[in-house]
Design a protein around this motif. Structure first.
Motif, PDB file in Angstrom:
ATOM      1  N   PRO A  26       1.046  -1.295  -0.251  1.00  0.00           N
ATOM      2  CA  PRO A  26       0.030  -0.308   0.000  1.00  0.00           C
ATOM      3  C   PRO A  26       0.509   1.665   0.153  1.00  0.00           C
ATOM      4  N   VAL A  27       0.429   2.362  -0.844  1.00  0.00           N
ATOM      5  CA  VAL A  27       0.721   3.366  -1.111  1.00  0.00           C
ATOM      6  C   VAL A  27       0.080   3.950   0.810  1.00  0.00           C
ATOM      7  N   LYS A  28       1.379   4.737   1.541  1.00  0.00           N
ATOM      8  CA  LYS A  28       0.994   6.275   2.226  1.00  0.00           C
ATOM      9  C   LYS A  28       0.862   7.450   2.091  1.00  0.00           C
ATOM     10  N   ALA A  43      -2.568  15.027 -14.103  1.00  0.00           N
ATOM     11  CA  ALA A  43      -1.935  15.730 -14.682  1.00  0.00           C
ATOM     12  C   ALA A  43      -0.351  15.154 -15.693  1.00  0.00           C
ATOM     13  N   GLY A  44      -0.359  13.391 -14.969  1.00  0.00           N
ATOM     14  CA  GLY A  44       0.591  12.705 -15.282  1.00  0.00           C
ATOM     15  C   GLY A  44       1.111  12.122 -15.136  1.00  0.00           C
ATOM     16  N   TRP A  45       1.556  12.760 -13.267  1.00  0.00           N
ATOM     17  CA  TRP A  45       2.283  12.329 -12.643  1.00  0.00           C
ATOM     18  C   TRP A  45       2.158  10.597 -11.857  1.00  0.00           C
ATOM     19  N   THR A  46       3.184  10.338 -11.579  1.00  0.00           N
ATOM     20  CA  THR A  46       3.376   9.063 -11.025  1.00  0.00           C
ATOM     21  C   THR A  46       3.818   8.956  -9.533  1.00  0.00           C
ATOM     22  N   ILE A  47       3.089   8.121  -8.569  1.00  0.00           N
ATOM     23  CA  ILE A  47       3.655   8.050  -7.223  1.00  0.00           C
ATOM     24  C   ILE A  47       3.680   6.717  -6.329  1.00  0.00           C
ATOM     25  N   THR A  48       5.226   6.820  -6.388  1.00  0.00           N
ATOM     26  CA  THR A  48       5.732   5.542  -5.855  1.00  0.00           C
ATOM     27  C   THR A  48       6.029   5.345  -4.575  1.00  0.00           C
ATOM     28  N   LEU A  49       5.978   4.707  -4.056  1.00  0.00           N
ATOM     29  CA  LEU A  49       6.667   4.421  -2.783  1.00  0.00           C
ATOM     30  C   LEU A  49       8.065   3.834  -2.514  1.00  0.00           C
ATOM     31  N   HIS A  54       9.775   6.127   1.597  1.00  0.00           N
ATOM     32  CA  HIS A  54       9.535   7.649   0.670  1.00  0.00           C
ATOM     33  C   HIS A  54       8.208   7.844   0.001  1.00  0.00           C
ATOM     34  N   LEU A  55       7.207   8.864  -0.442  1.00  0.00           N
ATOM     35  CA  LEU A  55       7.072   8.946  -1.696  1.00  0.00           C
ATOM     36  C   LEU A  55       7.780   9.801  -2.881  1.00  0.00           C
TER      37      LEU A  55
END
Length: 92
Positions: A26-28, A43-49, A54-55
């Motif tokens: 899971p991504v916090k 806007a096309g960004w990706t967020i990963t852990l 850290h994000l």
């Protein structure tokens, strides 16, 4: 509520964003950054852990912005917003 981050549909439960695939971690996302995360994804960004919890906010082009998944002080969220703004994300 279903949110798509990094092309993977995720379901918001409490302070976690749980991936559709149960094998993924899971991504916090801190509560104060969730709306910003939705904007970034649109806007096309990706967020990963990252491996050190850290994000990593990755824009379609440009540099990756790292922030803690558990902010430690009252200025942390404002600092992340400033970093994302300088990286090109419309934060308003």
């Amino acid at each position: 509520m279903v949110i798509a981050l990094g092309g993977v549909h995720q379901v918001e439960v409490g302070t976690l964003l749980l991936p559709a695939d149960p094998q993924e971690e899971p991504v916090k996302i801190p509560r104060d950054l969730r709306q910003l995360a939705r904007r970034a994804e649109a806007a096309g960004w990706t967020i990963t852990l990252t491996s050190n919890n850290h994000l990593a906010w990755k824009p379609p082009s440009g540099r990756t912005v790292f922030c803690p998944s558990t902010p430690s002080d009252h200025r942390s969220v404002q600092n992340v917003i400033g970093k994302l703004r300088r990286a090109g994300l419309n934060t308003r």
